[in-house]
Design a protein around this motif. Structure first.
Motif, PDB file in Angstrom:
ATOM      1  N   LEU A 186       3.110   8.711  -5.229  1.00  0.00           N
ATOM      2  CA  LEU A 186       1.953   7.820  -5.156  1.00  0.00           C
ATOM      3  C   LEU A 186       2.457   6.422  -4.835  1.00  0.00           C
ATOM      4  N   LEU A 187       1.885   5.795  -3.821  1.00  0.00           N
ATOM      5  CA  LEU A 187       2.260   4.423  -3.501  1.00  0.00           C
ATOM      6  C   LEU A 187       1.481   3.469  -4.407  1.00  0.00           C
ATOM      7  N   PRO A 188       1.965   2.255  -4.585  1.00  0.00           N
ATOM      8  CA  PRO A 188       1.259   1.310  -5.472  1.00  0.00           C
ATOM      9  C   PRO A 188      -0.189   1.052  -5.044  1.00  0.00           C
ATOM     10  N   CYS A 189      -0.483   1.170  -3.762  1.00  0.00           N
ATOM     11  CA  CYS A 189      -1.860   0.913  -3.306  1.00  0.00           C
ATOM     12  C   CYS A 189      -2.792   2.071  -3.632  1.00  0.00           C
ATOM     13  N   GLY A 190      -2.291   3.106  -4.251  1.00  0.00           N
ATOM     14  CA  GLY A 190      -3.156   4.221  -4.638  1.00  0.00           C
ATOM     15  C   GLY A 190      -3.128   5.371  -3.648  1.00  0.00           C
ATOM     16  N   LEU A 242      10.850  22.075  16.299  1.00  0.00           N
ATOM     17  CA  LEU A 242      10.600  21.395  17.568  1.00  0.00           C
ATOM     18  C   LEU A 242      10.486  19.897  17.303  1.00  0.00           C
ATOM     19  N   PRO A 243      10.644  19.076  18.321  1.00  0.00           N
ATOM     20  CA  PRO A 243      10.529  17.628  18.120  1.00  0.00           C
ATOM     21  C   PRO A 243       9.063  17.192  18.022  1.00  0.00           C
ATOM     22  N   VAL A 244       8.365  17.775  17.098  1.00  0.00           N
ATOM     23  CA  VAL A 244       6.926  17.549  16.964  1.00  0.00           C
ATOM     24  C   VAL A 244       6.611  17.224  15.512  1.00  0.00           C
ATOM     25  N   ALA A 245       5.712  16.278  15.317  1.00  0.00           N
ATOM     26  CA  ALA A 245       5.293  15.913  13.963  1.00  0.00           C
ATOM     27  C   ALA A 245       3.793  16.125  13.824  1.00  0.00           C
ATOM     28  N   ALA A 246       3.375  16.384  12.599  1.00  0.00           N
ATOM     29  CA  ALA A 246       1.940  16.435  12.299  1.00  0.00           C
ATOM     30  C   ALA A 246       1.663  15.383  11.240  1.00  0.00           C
ATOM     31  N   VAL A 247       0.620  14.607  11.478  1.00  0.00           N
ATOM     32  CA  VAL A 247       0.238  13.561  10.527  1.00  0.00           C
ATOM     33  C   VAL A 247      -1.231  13.777  10.182  1.00  0.00           C
ATOM     34  N   ILE A 248      -1.520  13.829   8.901  1.00  0.00           N
ATOM     35  CA  ILE A 248      -2.922  13.968   8.467  1.00  0.00           C
ATOM     36  C   ILE A 248      -3.223  12.876   7.454  1.00  0.00           C
ATOM     37  N   LEU A 249      -4.270  12.136   7.715  1.00  0.00           N
ATOM     38  CA  LEU A 249      -4.790  11.230   6.696  1.00  0.00           C
ATOM     39  C   LEU A 249      -6.038  11.913   6.135  1.00  0.00           C
ATOM     40  N   ALA A 250      -5.933  12.381   4.897  1.00  0.00           N
ATOM     41  CA  ALA A 250      -7.045  13.109   4.269  1.00  0.00           C
ATOM     42  C   ALA A 250      -7.710  12.199   3.234  1.00  0.00           C
ATOM     43  N   ILE A 251      -8.997  12.004   3.362  1.00  0.00           N
ATOM     44  CA  ILE A 251      -9.728  11.105   2.451  1.00  0.00           C
ATOM     45  C   ILE A 251     -10.706  11.952   1.643  1.00  0.00           C
ATOM     46  N   GLU A 252     -10.675  11.758   0.358  1.00  0.00           N
ATOM     47  CA  GLU A 252     -11.519  12.595  -0.509  1.00  0.00           C
ATOM     48  C   GLU A 252     -12.946  12.060  -0.537  1.00  0.00           C
ATOM     49  N   LYS A 306     -16.306   4.207   0.484  1.00  0.00           N
ATOM     50  CA  LYS A 306     -16.147   5.640   0.771  1.00  0.00           C
ATOM     51  C   LYS A 306     -14.819   5.982   1.441  1.00  0.00           C
ATOM     52  N   LEU A 307     -14.295   5.060   2.217  1.00  0.00           N
ATOM     53  CA  LEU A 307     -13.053   5.346   2.935  1.00  0.00           C
ATOM     54  C   LEU A 307     -12.004   4.336   2.493  1.00  0.00           C
ATOM     55  N   ASP A 308     -11.201   4.775   1.570  1.00  0.00           N
ATOM     56  CA  ASP A 308     -10.319   3.840   0.883  1.00  0.00           C
ATOM     57  C   ASP A 308      -8.981   4.540   0.676  1.00  0.00           C
ATOM     58  N   TYR A 309      -7.902   3.796   0.811  1.00  0.00           N
ATOM     59  CA  TYR A 309      -6.589   4.425   0.656  1.00  0.00           C
ATOM     60  C   TYR A 309      -6.384   4.987  -0.752  1.00  0.00           C
ATOM     61  N   ALA A 310      -7.078   4.439  -1.734  1.00  0.00           N
ATOM     62  CA  ALA A 310      -6.883   4.928  -3.097  1.00  0.00           C
ATOM     63  C   ALA A 310      -7.521   6.302  -3.303  1.00  0.00           C
ATOM     64  N   ARG A 311      -8.293   6.759  -2.338  1.00  0.00           N
ATOM     65  CA  ARG A 311      -8.805   8.131  -2.419  1.00  0.00           C
ATOM     66  C   ARG A 311      -8.301   8.962  -1.237  1.00  0.00           C
ATOM     67  N   ASP A 320       1.870  -4.358   1.829  1.00  0.00           N
ATOM     68  CA  ASP A 320       1.038  -5.561   1.691  1.00  0.00           C
ATOM     69  C   ASP A 320      -0.320  -5.268   1.059  1.00  0.00           C
ATOM     70  N   LEU A 321      -0.632  -4.023   0.823  1.00  0.00           N
ATOM     71  CA  LEU A 321      -1.921  -3.712   0.178  1.00  0.00           C
ATOM     72  C   LEU A 321      -1.815  -3.995  -1.320  1.00  0.00           C
ATOM     73  N   PRO A 322      -2.871  -4.515  -1.916  1.00  0.00           N
ATOM     74  CA  PRO A 322      -2.802  -4.813  -3.346  1.00  0.00           C
ATOM     75  C   PRO A 322      -2.692  -3.533  -4.163  1.00  0.00           C
ATOM     76  N   PRO A 323      -2.028  -3.611  -5.301  1.00  0.00           N
ATOM     77  CA  PRO A 323      -1.944  -2.417  -6.160  1.00  0.00           C
ATOM     78  C   PRO A 323      -3.341  -1.949  -6.560  1.00  0.00           C
ATOM     79  N   ALA A 324      -3.493  -0.672  -6.631  1.00  0.00           N
ATOM     80  CA  ALA A 324      -4.815  -0.124  -6.986  1.00  0.00           C
ATOM     81  C   ALA A 324      -4.615   1.198  -7.697  1.00  0.00           C
ATOM     82  N   PRO A 325      -5.510   1.489  -8.625  1.00  0.00           N
ATOM     83  CA  PRO A 325      -5.430   2.811  -9.248  1.00  0.00           C
ATOM     84  C   PRO A 325      -5.958   3.868  -8.286  1.00  0.00           C
ATOM     85  N   ARG A 326      -5.538   5.065  -8.507  1.00  0.00           N
ATOM     86  CA  ARG A 326      -6.058   6.184  -7.715  1.00  0.00           C
ATOM     87  C   ARG A 326      -7.542   6.324  -8.021  1.00  0.00           C
ATOM     88  N   ARG A 327      -8.367   6.448  -6.998  1.00  0.00           N
ATOM     89  CA  ARG A 327      -9.817   6.534  -7.221  1.00  0.00           C
ATOM     90  C   ARG A 327     -10.355   7.791  -6.547  1.00  0.00           C
TER      91      ARG A 327
END
Lengths: 534, 432
Positions: B26-30, B41-51, B193-198, B222-229
């Motif tokens: 968990l990062l400090p920003c939540g 293979l030289p391939v990456a998958a990136v998923i940003l999943a928001i609850e 609704k769309l926040d890094y802490a979730r 640089d994001l302020p610390p936040a609890p997981r929400r």
């Protein structure tokens, strides 16, 4: 789920791996400890030296798979096996590379035989999760099995049983019907294109075409002969991608069942379970069996350009009138003896592709380059919008578009002039890098999404290599070559090979369309010959 | 559900991760971070999943989260509109977006040469988005053209199965109240609704996880610390323990459809798949009707999935299914266990590609703060200790936990007790 979009379109370290060219009896292999295939008490193996194989990190940086040189096996039935091991991989991919250049006399028979093999494999493997896929590439067909590595035994057992069939008439009949039913109709465009390619490569045009009628005309004997010839182990290369090293018992079953079509059976019986590592020095390698021996540049007139006094005749196929407007194709063969030349050819095609329909097929040391320009229908019916879409007239070349009354031909001449402008301009460096990254990245992403099948990429590598020793490093070398080209190099290359007015000769062209006056109209820009539709 | 921010783990301490392990921290920003390696293979998958999902739409703004998900593509003070997609496409990659009932996912498959760029984009995606009226209008136009969500159940049925009235609306609707939102309201709703802490950022790449972590940490520093929400998504139980299922008159199908809500955990969905496979493989025993056919399917939403079972060819489909479930608890338990192992094998096989693995990691649940953090892929995706799956989906074998979806009775018609047995076609995609 919404798919926003999808764009598609794959420090050198010289690794000298040496292996003994030993004929090992399988009995000894089976009886050996688990490391039987890699016995450490054996002298270090020698033979094929893989050129320029980058280590894993560098391969990944070069947008190429980080594979190690494969185990190269020669089975007792003379089939070649390239076994790519990826430690711990859960998937199994087995790809039979089946050359077809020796089957040109019976076009379609090879496709039927490959489909029959796939049908039989699907039947034999229906209880497993193994999928069977057939695909076609230049001068070869490929039948691939995709499943789990834990099903390796079932996969090879199925292969052995299918390949053991001597001449499965009923199966071939079913495959014939299936292939015929799924064939797209032979359009005038595909007919003209095959005539154009045939003129350049020397391969009979009929061998490039498949139609249902020709398929149905094949006799059972011809199909049987095609089955025998296509699946003759002495012509086949098997590529395997597995999580484990080569499986000697599985290969033994394969050898026992699958005999060379003209081999001495008793000799084979004695050697049924034998396999060797690496072709012996001087022995024919995998590429030699895949490529036709007569792969020389065909009968294309060596000094033909498309404009000026050396202009090639424009062959015109008068098709039945229809709603489609037709097309003009021009093409040439380009020598691609090394990765540099292949990289330049691919880059040029990718840049041209941004503006028009440019196609490139690379097979070893030569490539086929084809451009398609659409022909609009109807004389004198050009709308202002269409005129605008054709763009401002570029710098006039011979003949001047303004001097041409027919708007179809005027647009065509402008399109040809635009092509020449694109070919002659110096691309900027950033655009080059973007085009290279896009092509290489899309190749790898596509491979990842479709199941990370190294055998499909190995098949690409076959087309990018001239010698067996180049195979392992082919994709990395290809990628590095694409990423290292300068705008000046590309410009010079394009002006030599892609400029049909001032560059190297070797061009041919055809036009096809439904307008009754098409030939007459095209006489404004070329010497026209009729292309025989028969 | 909240959790105090935990300090990021020391990358050095997680050195030498094997192919079967992942970083989960968990990062400090939540923001939760999950990183795994796939070097095929030289391939990456990136998923940003928001609850966030349809379930979080306010009653007065149906379709809000779906529209906001599109709005996050509009860029902000750093990103141009569509820059994220362009960056992926420019490298020959593929970018997709998925909006579910409880989760939004931005998925990219890209050549590893673009990984740093795409990570930068994901670190910017949820920050102060463009909230001009024209940008919101464009987002709504995109939302309007999005096809309906592929689901085996209608919204009313989903609400009944999950006992969540908030699901009983068209989650793809673009309504006048949405169009009427002003810039300030859109900005405020985006933050809510769309926040890094979730959110969870999942990266699967050929690069060693520690190196990927070193790329990511500065991007969020640089994001302020936040609890997981995280939004609470309890699995609402029936009002009281029941021996027979509730009946909900919301289904369009002729034959009753039995539906179980699947808890939002990989172990629960694994168990559901195993039950489905086992139901399809059970043999008929006396006194079962020879005409009985049982089919089963999974509505696969990662947070609000459902197990759907249909029995056709018998007078009392509920009793027939109850009998089959009872056998799975008893004589057919070995069959269920075998199918559990097979389902786990399937899941391991699906994660052989970066995208497959990234999706499974995105579906993993928030770890229990009191428990030791999971570091193996088997633990994160529930393919390790299969016995634990029974506890994750305890109601899967209980007929009383199901909701029977039936077609509403036609007015002025009484049911004929001698009517023919319920018929109808099996549910689509029924065979596992």
């Amino acid at each position: 789920m919404r798919q926003l979009a999808r764009l598609a379109s794959a420090s050198t370290l010289r690794a000298r791996l040496t292996r003994p060219a030993l004929a090992l009896l399988l009995g000894a292999l089976v009886a050996a400890p688990p490391v039987g295939c890699k016995r450490k008490d054996q002298p270090p193996p020698e033979a094929p030296i893989d050129d320029d194989v980058p280590p894993e990190t560098e391969a990944l940086e070069a947008l190429a798979p980080p594979w190690r040189p494969p185990e190269r096996l020669v089975l007792a039935n003379d089939a070649h096996v390239h076994w790519l091991t990826e430690d711990g991989a859960l998937a199994l991919h087995v790809r039979l590379i089946l050359p077809t250049h020796h089957l040109r006399a019976a076009p379609g028979a090879a496709a039927v035989a490959a489909e029959a093999l796939a049908l039989e494999l699907r039947r034999l493997l229906q209880r497993s999760d193994i999928e069977v896929e057939v695909s076609a590439r230049v001068d070869r067909l490929e039948v691939a099995l995709h499943g789990r590595d834990s099903e390796q035994g079932a996969a090879f057992s199925g292969l052995a049983r299918a390949l053991a069939l001597a001449e499965p008439r009923a199966l071939l009949e079913r495959a014939r019907e299936l292939v015929a039913a799924n064939l797209p109709p032979l359009t005038p465009e595909s007919f003209a294109l095959s005539a154009l390619v045939s003129g350049l490569t020397g391969v009979p045009a009929a061998a490039e075409r498949l139609d249902a009628e020709a398929l149905r005309a094949l006799t059972p004997a011809a199909l049987g002969a095609a089955w025998q010839a296509l699946l003759d182990p002495s012509r086949v290369l098997i590529v395997v991608h597995s999580g484990r090293p080569s499986d000697a018992p599985a290969l033994a079953r394969l050898i026992s069942a699958w005999r060379s079509r003209d081999a001495d059976q008793s000799a084979l019986d004695r050697l049924a379970s034998a396999l060797r590592r690496d072709p012996e020095p001087g022995e024919q390698g995998a590429l030699a069996r895949i490529r036709p021996k007569d792969m020389s540049v065909g009968p294309a007139p060596p000094d033909h350009l498309l404009r000026g006094p050396k202009a090639a005749p424009l062959r015109v196929l008068q098709a039945a009138p229809d709603k489609a407007g037709g097309a003009l194709y021009f093409a040439r063969i380009i020598p691609t003896p090394d990765a540099q030349q292949r990289g330049l050819a691919r880059l040029a095609q990718r840049l041209l592709q941004e503006d028009l329909d440019a196609r490139l097929t690379i097979v070893g040391d030569r490539a086929l380059f084809v451009v398609r320009l659409p022909l609009q229908r109807g004389q004198g019916k050009a709308t202002p919008e269409a005129e605008e879409a054709a763009g401002e007239p570029p710098e006039a070349t011979s003949p001047a578009p303004e001097a041409i009354a027919d708007p179809r031909i005027r647009r065509l001449v402008r399109a040809l002039d635009t092509y020449l402008e694109l070919v002659r301009e110096r691309p900027n460096r950033q655009r080059l890098a973007q085009a290279a990254e896009l092509w290489l990245g899309a190749r790898m992403v596509q491979a990842s999404i479709t199941g990370e099948d190294w055998t499909a990429l190995w098949s690409d590598a076959l087309d990018l290599s001239v010698r067996d020793s180049q195979l392992t490093g082919a994709l990395a070398r290809d990628a590095r070559a694409m990423l290292s080209q300068s705008p000046e190099q590309l410009q010079a290359w394009c002006q030599r090979w892609l400029d049909f007015e001032r560059g190297a000769p070797g061009w041919a062209w055809v036009a096809v369309g439904g307008d009754p006056d098409l030939s007459a109209a095209l006489r404004a820009i070329a010497r026209v010959e009729a292309l025989d539709p028969g | 559900m909240t959790e105090p921010p935990a300090p990021p783990s020391d990358p050095a301490s997680s050195a030498q991760l094997s192919r079967d392990q992942a970083l989960d921290l968990l990062l400090p920003c939540g923001l939760r971070l999950r990183i795994a390696r796939d070097a095929t293979l030289p391939v990456a998958a990136v998923i940003l999943a928001i609850e966030s999902g349809a379930e979080d739409d306010p009653p007065e703004l149906p379709g809000l989260v779906h529209a906001l998900a599109f709005h996050a593509l509009q860029g902000n003070y750093v990103l141009r509109p569509g820059e994220g997609v362009e960056t992926v496409h420019g490298g020959g990659g593929v970018a997709t977006m998925a909006v579910g009932l409880g989760q939004i996912r931005y998925e990219s498959v890209l050549p590893v040469s673009r990984l740093a760029e795409v990570l930068t984009i994901e670190s910017m995606r949820l920050r102060a988005s463009r909230t001009t009226a024209s940008a919101w209008k464009t987002s709504l136009a995109w939302a309007t053209s999005d096809p309906p969500r592929a689901s085996l159940l209608r919204p009313e049925a989903l609400a009944a199965v999950h006992r969540q009235p908030a699901l009983a609306h068209n989650d793809r609707a673009v309504t006048d109240p949405l169009r009427a939102l002003n810039e300030g309201a859109v900005a405020s709703l985006m933050r809510a609704k769309l926040d890094y802490a979730r959110a969870t950022l999942v990266v699967v790449a050929p690069t060693p996880p520690q190196e990927v972590l070193a790329l990511i940490e500065p991007l969020f520093a640089d994001l302020p610390p936040a609890p997981r929400r995280l939004p609470a998504r309890p699995l609402a139980a029936a009002s009281a323990p029941r021996l027979t299922p509730e009946i909900a008159e919301v289904g369009p199908q002729r034959a009753p459809l039995l539906a179980w809500p699947i808890p939002p955990a990989p172990a629960a969905s694994l168990r559901a798949h195993a039950i489905c496979r086992a139901l399809a493989r059970q043999r008929r025993v006396d006194p079962e009707d020879r005409r009985l056919k049982i089919s089963c399917a999974i509505d696969p939403d990662p947070r609000r999935g459902a197990m759907l079972v249909q029995a056709v060819g018998v007078d009392d489909p509920v009793a027939a299914v109850a009998l089959r479930l009872e056998r799975l608890r008893g004589a057919d338990a070995p069959l269920l266990n075998a199918q559990l192992a097979a389902a786990a094998d399937d899941r391991r096989f699906e994660r052989r590609t970066p995208l497959g693995l990234a999706r499974q990691l995105a579906a993993a649940i928030e770890p229990d703060p009191a428990a030791a953090p999971a570091t193996t892929l088997d633990a994160l995706t529930a393919t390790g200790e299969l016995e634990a799956s029974a506890a994750a989906f305890p109601g899967g074998l209980e007929i009383g936990e199901a909701v029977v979806l039936v077609r509403p009775a036609a007015p002025n018609k009484t049911r004929d007790p001698d009517a023919r047995p319920a018929g109808g076609k099996p549910i689509p995609g029924a065979a596992p």
